[in-house]
Write a protein that holds these residues in place. Sequence first.
Motif, PDB file in Angstrom:
ATOM      1  N   SER A 136      68.120 -12.391 -41.436  1.00  0.00           N
ATOM      2  CA  SER A 136      67.531 -12.509 -40.103  1.00  0.00           C
ATOM      3  C   SER A 136      67.949 -11.351 -39.203  1.00  0.00           C
ATOM      4  O   SER A 136      69.117 -10.982 -39.172  1.00  0.00           O
ATOM      5  CB  SER A 136      67.989 -13.831 -39.471  1.00  0.00           C
ATOM      6  N   ILE A 149      60.185 -12.346 -35.824  1.00  0.00           N
ATOM      7  CA  ILE A 149      61.308 -13.266 -35.556  1.00  0.00           C
ATOM      8  C   ILE A 149      61.574 -13.332 -34.049  1.00  0.00           C
ATOM      9  O   ILE A 149      61.740 -14.420 -33.481  1.00  0.00           O
ATOM     10  CB  ILE A 149      62.562 -12.848 -36.365  1.00  0.00           C
ATOM     11  N   VAL A 209      62.410 -16.913 -42.991  1.00  0.00           N
ATOM     12  CA  VAL A 209      63.686 -16.913 -42.259  1.00  0.00           C
ATOM     13  C   VAL A 209      63.659 -17.966 -41.157  1.00  0.00           C
ATOM     14  O   VAL A 209      64.583 -18.762 -41.008  1.00  0.00           O
ATOM     15  CB  VAL A 209      63.963 -15.511 -41.649  1.00  0.00           C
TER      16      VAL A 209
END
Lengths: 331, 355
Positions: A194, A165, A22
């Motif tokens: 995401s 992330i 991602v």
Amino acid sequence: MSIAVNMKKMTMVQAITEALKVMLEEDASTLVIGEDVGRNGGVFRATDGLFELFGDDRVIDTPLAESGLIGTSIGLAMNGFKPVVEIQFLGFIYPGFNQLITHATRIRTRTQSRYTVPLTIRVPYGAGVRAPEIHSDSTEALFTHIPGLKVVVPSTPHDAKGMLISSIKDPDPVLFLEPMKMYRSGKGDVPTGSYTIPLGKAYRRRKGEDVSIFAWGAMVRIAEKAAETAAKNGIECDVIDLRTLYPLDKEMIAESVQKTGRAVIIHEAPSSGGVGSEVITIINDTSFLYMKAPIKKVTGYDTPVPLFTLEDDYLPDEKKVVRAIEETVRF
Amino acid sequence: MDLTDQFPIVQLVDGEGKQREENSHVTVENAKRFYEHMAFSRLFDQKAVNLQRQGRIGTYAPFEGQEASQIGSALALEDGDWMFPTYRDHAATAAFGHSLENIFLYWKGCIEGCVPPPGKHIFPPSVPIASQILHATGTAWAEKKKGSDRVSLVYFGDGATSEGDFHEGLNFASVFQIPVVFLNQNNGYAISVPLERQMNSKTIAQKSLAYDMPGVRVDGNDVFAVYNETMKAVERARRGCGPTLIEAVTWRYGAHTTTDEPSKYRDQSESDRRRERDDPISRIERFLRANDAWDPEWEIKVKADSEKRLNEAVSEMEKTHKSDETLMFDHVFGTEVWPVQEQKERFFHEGSEKA
């Protein structure tokens, strides 16, 4: 956390690969860098397939040198990139410790934010997988003691993706510890696409009124199992997965013990000077008068992690935790 | 294996000020430019030592004797390039455009002193030995990835070549062909330990062989030679031809820092002898005299201008008694983190109670 509609079942190690994919897609400044992360896809296959998708300019196999790896990544991070470094095992990070403690975590302060180091270091850690010597360390407390460093430990595939992330997007160095034991221990629902999970926020894995249990990484599963057993004896545990070890979630720690008045902290790291002691400090500062019993710690011993024939003896297990829960209730 | 023949000391102008080799950089104009920077640097260094003696700044690391190595290399850089100094490289950082006030402030114990002027990429002095070699390699790697022609130049001493980070940095730069110039100032001593105890090899430049990169040994007191070799290395890096190791052989006249006494570990008459015969600034004067270009009035003006600049910087530095306390707390993280925030609040609350 943004709402993602589609879920997919996957292991923690697959969720980590997803997070890296991602970020490599979303942000051209993201680099995956480390020993064997390219063609080989990482020693645990956490970077599997990324080299083929993004090429050796973005997914970089480096020489075998942890200080070199962290030190050059500091330079890349100061000059526009977001390196995600993989160190193969926590027991191998020590040659790079100087770069972390004297540079990565001080550059913002030293230059009054003129230069910053948005660097993520991913490291498998912990015992319980019959690994060779030095491959099973849980020395997270060495790192939570470093000013300027965030320390994150997911315990589920869902958290691993969202928190990785967040770590890569964080403007400062983050040590992202991956419990080896949880890499493939089961599949969980992971949103596609995401999403982020804020750093510094714990998560309640089970709700209870009698005893708070604080754990992270592979110890969360032990806490949950002990809570199930305790429930059969009429003791309801509030199981808190701390998820971030620096900064700790002070609010949730306080809220939980103010409700239960009892606490058991589990970590596989040695007892003395561990993060558990810091949890006790928070309880002391916020909730002293709420406590009905002394706080218990169930931890590894102040010994080097033994070779694997003894690792089950070393590690906290369900039985030791249940005993601690019962002792706090009986006090 | 003695490789000194393979790595001879490159010299363009000798100690007598005599030009040894044709070179386009050996000009009166360059000599004057170098002299201005080097004379200024020496006054800076002497001023800093005096300020330390008077208790107006803290411990200081002097560089007197190493001006040619630092100025010759610093002037080879352009805006947009990156400089990574040690704690002994203020001649280089000042020549590359650092704020003098900030250099003084750093030694006064104020973190603001680490901040370079806008648009200048000058890293704060690295204290752990050789560790900055990796940052220089990393930032230059980033420049290469961005497709720019900017480079990094990193300073380090002879002792640093024993550290792992030196070897890891050279290896990374070699493997990825990174545009970085490794500028070693070999001043013969790592605090008290002489070069013979630091390494068994006869030169530092020969360590380039292990990393398959160009290496050169240069007279570090010959500013023309240092400039020429650094220009070549920088140009090679800009062209995409990778890193270079330069060993500038020099000598520090004085102590490692203002806290030590060099006569304890070496014969200081060697410093006197070198000051007499091999001083990098006197060498330019001799060169200019040999070319009928020495002007005593110009010398007086250079020194007076330098004094003026230095006195202004010291006055600016002395306006800051100590750093603003908020600076201790406000740049640990880019986003607020509760332990630091709480500690900051308590610090100021208790401070106000005291008042």
